[in-house]
Design a protein around this motif. Structure first.
Motif, short mmCIF file in Angstrom:
data_model
loop_
_atom_site.label_atom_id
_atom_site.label_comp_id
_atom_site.label_asym_id
_atom_site.label_seq_id
_atom_site.Cartn_x
_atom_site.Cartn_y
_atom_site.Cartn_z
N SER A 149 -57.19 -52.82 17.66
CA SER A 149 -56.97 -51.40 17.38
C SER A 149 -58.31 -50.71 17.15
O SER A 149 -59.30 -51.37 16.82
CB SER A 149 -56.11 -51.25 16.14
N GLN A 186 -50.81 -42.97 21.40
CA GLN A 186 -51.06 -43.39 22.78
C GLN A 186 -52.49 -43.87 22.94
O GLN A 186 -52.76 -44.88 23.61
CB GLN A 186 -50.77 -42.23 23.74
N GLU A 215 -56.75 -46.80 36.39
CA GLU A 215 -57.37 -47.92 35.67
C GLU A 215 -58.83 -47.64 35.37
O GLU A 215 -59.33 -47.91 34.27
CB GLU A 215 -57.24 -49.20 36.50
N LYS A 227 -56.29 -50.66 22.40
CA LYS A 227 -56.00 -52.07 22.13
C LYS A 227 -55.80 -52.82 23.44
O LYS A 227 -56.20 -54.00 23.57
CB LYS A 227 -54.76 -52.20 21.25
N LYS A 228 -55.20 -52.18 24.42
CA LYS A 228 -54.98 -52.81 25.72
C LYS A 228 -56.30 -53.17 26.40
O LYS A 228 -56.44 -54.25 26.98
CB LYS A 228 -54.18 -51.87 26.62
N ILE A 229 -57.28 -52.29 26.29
CA ILE A 229 -58.57 -52.51 26.96
C ILE A 229 -59.52 -53.34 26.11
O ILE A 229 -60.20 -54.25 26.62
CB ILE A 229 -59.24 -51.16 27.30
N LYS A 230 -59.59 -53.08 24.81
CA LYS A 230 -60.59 -53.72 23.95
C LYS A 230 -60.06 -54.90 23.14
O LYS A 230 -60.85 -55.62 22.52
CB LYS A 230 -61.19 -52.68 23.00
N GLY A 231 -58.74 -55.08 23.12
CA GLY A 231 -58.19 -56.25 22.44
C GLY A 231 -57.95 -56.09 20.96
O GLY A 231 -57.52 -57.03 20.29
N ARG A 287 -60.43 -47.18 31.56
CA ARG A 287 -61.52 -48.02 31.08
C ARG A 287 -62.75 -47.19 30.71
O ARG A 287 -63.41 -47.45 29.70
CB ARG A 287 -61.89 -49.06 32.14
N LYS A 306 -52.83 -47.33 21.42
CA LYS A 306 -52.20 -48.32 22.30
C LYS A 306 -53.10 -48.66 23.48
O LYS A 306 -53.27 -49.84 23.82
CB LYS A 306 -50.85 -47.77 22.78
N MET A 307 -53.67 -47.65 24.12
CA MET A 307 -54.54 -47.87 25.28
C MET A 307 -55.84 -48.56 24.89
O MET A 307 -56.36 -49.41 25.60
CB MET A 307 -54.84 -46.53 25.97
#
Length: 398
Positions: free
Chosen positions: A388, A376, A341, A382-386, A345, A379-380
């Motif tokens: 694309s 990949q 994690e 967007k997961k962290i920063k909300g 980040r 995707k990651m």
């Protein structure tokens, strides 16, 4: 003028705009003041905790009746700190619940003496349990600190408020605090440091909740953090990258911990001239001279230097001669999140910087932060920063 409130706020905001953050040092001596200002400190806090640290004692000594905190601060700050501050603002650490003073009159004296501002320290915010209840019931609680900030603000002094939760942040903003500083507890590290503190992740979440309140009530208030698990520049950067934090204030990090190490190693070197102390963290770790916390520091430093490359915790554990479960457990215990994690980040924060500051393609940026697979990476991110990477870049103002 260095003690003009509006000019201080303007200067600090200019530093935030150009440098991304500001730096405060809680100094307990003229030596600390002189060289921290030369090193780039923006404000100096005169706290009784710093005075006690210079005596080789814990910061908590300022909470016990060894001496009058306000008198100690007034004496050493006017004699040692002010002559060496080089026009940097000196902030008076005021023990607001001192029953021997008339608060409004005392704050007026602080201003007359040339202090630029006021900070609520010692603060009952560090106290909990039955003792805290008794203090509040006895009229010696946090409300006095809020009142001190209100009076100081009314008198035109710069105000820096230590807060410990969202409600206290609301109170301090309502009375006009210029800076809301989330106090994360006593600093860990070194011989005299706190042994039980928030994990980095828990501290970050607390700061984030408080900063949300700040932005809702007064977006102009300056947001800072103090103490706790923040011991290194890497730790401070983690807060800058993942919260709305605009600055860090430290005391032990700048004067106690460096002094402990330097005096100890210098004395030992003179005692044993043939013994050379390694200054390289990797060598120290490999030679078994460090504790668990240093393993975590090594991992963070390794990520900082090699985030562009594939990184496996198992390989780091092998290099350190410790088991993977042990290193993984120690990292999560200290940081409050897993190695994976933290690495994710860190990489996404670096990618965000590159998206804003460079004209590199998104594919190139993905590669620079360790991702050969663009899908990949996207995707990651967007997961962290909300959003694309493309939308994130398009939404920035150049």
């Amino acid at each position: 003028m260095f003690n003009n409130r509006s000019q201080i706020v303007k200067t600090l905001n200019a530093q935030i705009h150009t440098n991304g953050h500001i730096l405060g040092v809680a100094a307990g001596s003229g030596m600390t003041t002189k060289y921290s200002v030369k090193g780039g400190a923006d404000i100096i806090l005169a706290l009784s905790a710093g005075w006690y640290r210079q005596k080789g004692r814990s910061s908590l000594s300022s909470y016990l009746s060894y001496g009058n905190s306000n008198r100690i601060v007034f004496d050493f700050a006017t004699r040692e700190l002010m002559p060496l501050s080089m026009n940097k603002p000196i902030i008076f650490g005021l023990h607001a619940s001192d029953p021997t003073i008339v608060l409004a009159d005392y704050i007026a004296n602080i201003k007359s003496a040339g202090f630029a501002g006021v900070n609520n320290f010692p603060t009952v915010g560090l106290i909990n349990g039955q003792f805290r209840e008794a203090l509040e019931e006895g009229g010696l609680g946090y409300d006095h600190e809020v009142e001190a900030i209100r009076i100081a603000s009314h008198l035109g002094l710069f105000t820096l408020a230590f807060v410990f939760d969202e409600q206290q942040a609301e109170q301090m903003i309502e009375v006009g605090a210029d800076v809301i500083c989330v106090h994360l507890g006593l600093t860990t590290g070194g011989d005299l440091g706190a042994k039980k503190v928030h994990s980095i992740e828990n501290a970050l979440q607390l700061a984030d909740r408080i900063f949300v309140v700040c932005d809702e009530m007064n977006p102009q208030v300056i947001k800072m953090v103090y103490g706790g698990p923040i011991q290194s520049p890497i730790d401070a950067q983690y807060f800058y990258d993942n919260t709305a934090c605009q600055g860090y204030i430290g005391g032990s990090s700048f004067e106690r911990i460096p002094a402990e190490k330097a005096i100890f190693h210098s004395t030992r070197s003179f005692k044993n001239p043939t013994h050379s102390e390694s200054k390289d963290l990797l060598m120290d770790v490999l030679s078994g001279k460090v504790h668990d916390y240093d393993y975590v520091e090594f991992v963070k430093e390794h990520i900082k230097e090699n985030f562009q490359k594939p990184i496996q915790l198992s390989e780091i554990a092998l290099a350190l001669h410790v088991s993977l479960p042990y290193l993984s457990s120690k990292f999560k215990e200290k940081m409050g999140c897993t190695f994976t994690e933290y690495l994710l980040r860190y990489r996404m924060n670096k990618a965000a910087e590159l998206l804003i500051e460079s004209r590199l393609s998104i594919v190139e940026i993905a590669s620079l932060v360790g991702y050969q697979d663009y899908a990949q990476f996207s995707k990651m991110f967007k997961k962290i920063k909300g959003s694309s990477p493309k939308n994130f870049r398009n939404n920035q103002t150049f």
